[in-house]
Design a protein around this motif. Structure first.
Motif, short mmCIF file in Angstrom:
data_model
loop_
_atom_site.label_atom_id
_atom_site.label_comp_id
_atom_site.label_asym_id
_atom_site.label_seq_id
_atom_site.Cartn_x
_atom_site.Cartn_y
_atom_site.Cartn_z
N VAL A 1 0.87 -1.28 0.20
CA VAL A 1 0.11 0.05 0.06
C VAL A 1 0.99 1.14 -0.07
CG1 VAL A 1 -1.52 1.19 1.28
CG2 VAL A 1 -1.68 -1.13 1.26
N PRO A 2 0.66 2.21 -0.86
CA PRO A 2 1.49 3.36 -0.93
C PRO A 2 1.26 4.27 0.28
CG PRO A 2 -0.45 3.53 -2.31
CD PRO A 2 -0.24 2.24 -1.83
N ASP A 3 2.35 5.04 0.69
CA ASP A 3 2.39 5.80 1.89
C ASP A 3 1.06 6.84 1.81
OD1 ASP A 3 2.80 7.10 4.06
OD2 ASP A 3 4.96 8.03 3.47
N LEU A 4 0.13 6.68 2.54
CA LEU A 4 -1.07 7.50 2.44
C LEU A 4 -0.73 8.67 3.48
CD1 LEU A 4 -3.79 5.01 2.74
CD2 LEU A 4 -2.92 5.79 0.94
N TRP B 1 3.12 -0.74 11.55
CA TRP B 1 2.79 -2.07 12.11
C TRP B 1 2.36 -2.96 10.99
CZ3 TRP B 1 -2.56 -3.71 12.96
CH2 TRP B 1 -2.57 -5.13 13.62
N LEU B 2 1.68 -2.27 10.08
CA LEU B 2 0.80 -3.21 8.99
C LEU B 2 2.00 -3.67 7.93
CD1 LEU B 2 -2.00 -0.92 8.05
CD2 LEU B 2 -2.36 -2.91 9.09
N SER B 3 2.95 -3.16 7.96
CA SER B 3 4.21 -3.48 7.09
C SER B 3 4.69 -4.80 7.54
CB SER B 3 5.07 -2.44 6.91
OG SER B 3 5.75 -2.04 7.89
N GLY B 4 4.68 -4.94 8.77
CA GLY B 4 5.19 -6.33 9.37
C GLY B 4 4.34 -7.59 9.31
N VAL C 1 -13.14 8.62 3.89
CA VAL C 1 -11.94 8.54 3.00
C VAL C 1 -10.70 9.11 3.99
CG1 VAL C 1 -10.46 9.12 1.05
CG2 VAL C 1 -12.75 8.04 0.68
N LEU C 2 -10.92 10.27 4.34
CA LEU C 2 -9.63 11.19 4.86
C LEU C 2 -9.40 10.42 6.31
CD1 LEU C 2 -10.89 14.68 4.12
CD2 LEU C 2 -8.85 13.55 3.07
N THR C 3 -10.51 9.95 7.18
CA THR C 3 -10.00 9.45 8.45
C THR C 3 -9.57 8.19 8.22
OG1 THR C 3 -12.32 8.79 8.58
CG2 THR C 3 -11.79 11.01 9.61
N ILE D 1 -4.94 4.29 8.47
CA ILE D 1 -3.84 3.35 7.76
C ILE D 1 -2.37 3.91 7.80
CG2 ILE D 1 -3.23 2.34 5.75
CD1 ILE D 1 -6.27 2.09 5.09
N CYS D 2 -2.26 5.43 7.72
CA CYS D 2 -1.05 6.13 7.76
C CYS D 2 -0.39 5.99 8.85
CB CYS D 2 -1.31 7.62 7.36
SG CYS D 2 0.08 8.40 7.67
#
Length: 357
Positions: A23-26, A85-88, A72-74, A79-80
């Motif tokens: 996922v790109p950096d949001l 943590w998600l990347s692991g 969408v913004l929240t 996710i940002c």
């Protein structure tokens, strides 16, 4: 983080490999902007489908747009914040967590919107909430699938580029090593001391040729290899070969692919100096102009069309392919003839080897 467990997850899940999170950096403005525009287009399609007797139901469009943009913004912000943590996590687990975050976010805002539009709890209220949740989950899965496919495509392009660079570099190696060994062989019986020095120079050339994992080196290293190669050739050609250096010391850290200048210098000798009984001068120059660095290799004009020799064309095309693979269209390699001089010009974007790596 447990390195061993992370490595095992990567083996089990190619999507979470070392290439980074799919996922790109949001947290970046560009990513958020693209999400906002995409979601607004989706709302417009929904408003067009909802309209009766007109192209667009503007009231519906305004209400749904407000709800979608808030969610969408929240959701992007959540996710940002959770990205490290998600990347692991593995790709399926990260996807499940992100879908859950978006669903909870949509549930919260759609419930608040429903409470505002339907003060009393009615079936319409909960039906609207249910529709919002279903649409959000489907849309989130579609977007994440798109991100994953883009990530896989980038990984594939990176692997292809690495393979191509290694293949192109390997095609150059035998060319100069074969000629250098011939030079040493001719010196062994007549000048053994100089042959010994030549072996040392050749060992450095071998060392450079074996570094196939290095995509970028500082310009000073490439010029050092050129000096060693020219030392070998001067032993063979003697006074027929003269070398003139015009290098800017401020460009020593300029990024350049390894073994880029050496084949060009070799062509200058074999097609511009060797065929001439009187020999000639090879000029090696580096200069900066604005955001570009120019590297020039100049020699007397080749005789009898030597500039069109097959080996010359191969070295030229290989070098051009390598620089454009690494630097893109901003890197240019061209040759020209003016009077009795033949010049090869290499243009690279100005950047240091450390920043490029």
């Amino acid at each position: 983080m447990n390195t061993g467990s992370t490595r095992n997850r990567h083996k089990d899940d190619p999507g979470a490999a070392s290439g980074g999170f799919f996922v790109p950096d949001l947290c970046r403005v560009r990513s958020v902007f693209m999400l906002v525009i995409s979601s607004e287009l989706m709302v417009m399609l929904l408003a067009m489908a909802h309209a009766r007797g007109q192209w667009l139901d503007w009231n519906y469009f305004g209400l749904v747009s407000l709800l979608v943009q808030w969610t969408v913004l929240t959701s992007a912000a959540l996710i940002c914040l959770a990205r490290p943590w998600l990347s692991g996590l593995t790709t399926p687990r990260a996807t499940l967590v992100m879908v859950t975050l978006v669903a909870l976010d949509v549930l919260l805002f759609s419930s608040l919107a429903g409470a505002f539009l339907y003060p009393e709890s009615t079936p319409d209220h909960w039906q609207a909430v249910g529709k919002s949740l279903l649409i959000a989950i489907i849309a989130t899965l579609m977007v994440l699938r798109y991100f994953y496919l883009q990530h896989q495509w980038r990984q594939q392009k990176q692997a292809e580029m690495t393979y191509r660079l290694t293949a192109l570099q390997a095609r150059i190696h035998p060319h100069f090593l074969f000629n250098s060994m011939n030079t040493i062989a001719s010196l062994i019986s007549t000048r053994p001391e100089q042959a010994e020095d030549a072996v040392l120079d050749l060992s450095e050339l071998f060392r450079a040729s074996l570094k196939t994992t290095e995509r970028i080196v500082p310009l000073r290293e490439e010029l050092g290899l050129c000096r060693r190669y020219l030392a070998l050739e001067q032993l063979r050609l003697g006074d027929r070969l003269k070398v003139e250096w015009r290098n800017d010391p401020a460009l020593e850290d300029q990024a350049i692919p390894p073994l880029t200048l050496q084949p060009l210098v070799e062509n200058a000798i074999y097609h511009g100096i060797q065929p001439r009984p009187e020999g000639g001068t090879v000029v090696i120059e580096s200069q900066r102009s604005g955001q570009y660095v120019y590297l020039l290799v100049q020699n007397p004009k080749p005789e009898n069309g030597a500039s069109e020799h097959q080996g010359n064309r191969v070295a030229f095309s290989n070098t051009q392919a390598r620089i454009q693979t690494l630097f893109g269209e901003t890197a240019v390699l061209k040759h020209s003839q003016q009077g009795d001089l033949y010049t090869v010009t290499l243009r690279l974007p100005w950047q240091t080897a450390s920043s490029k790596q």
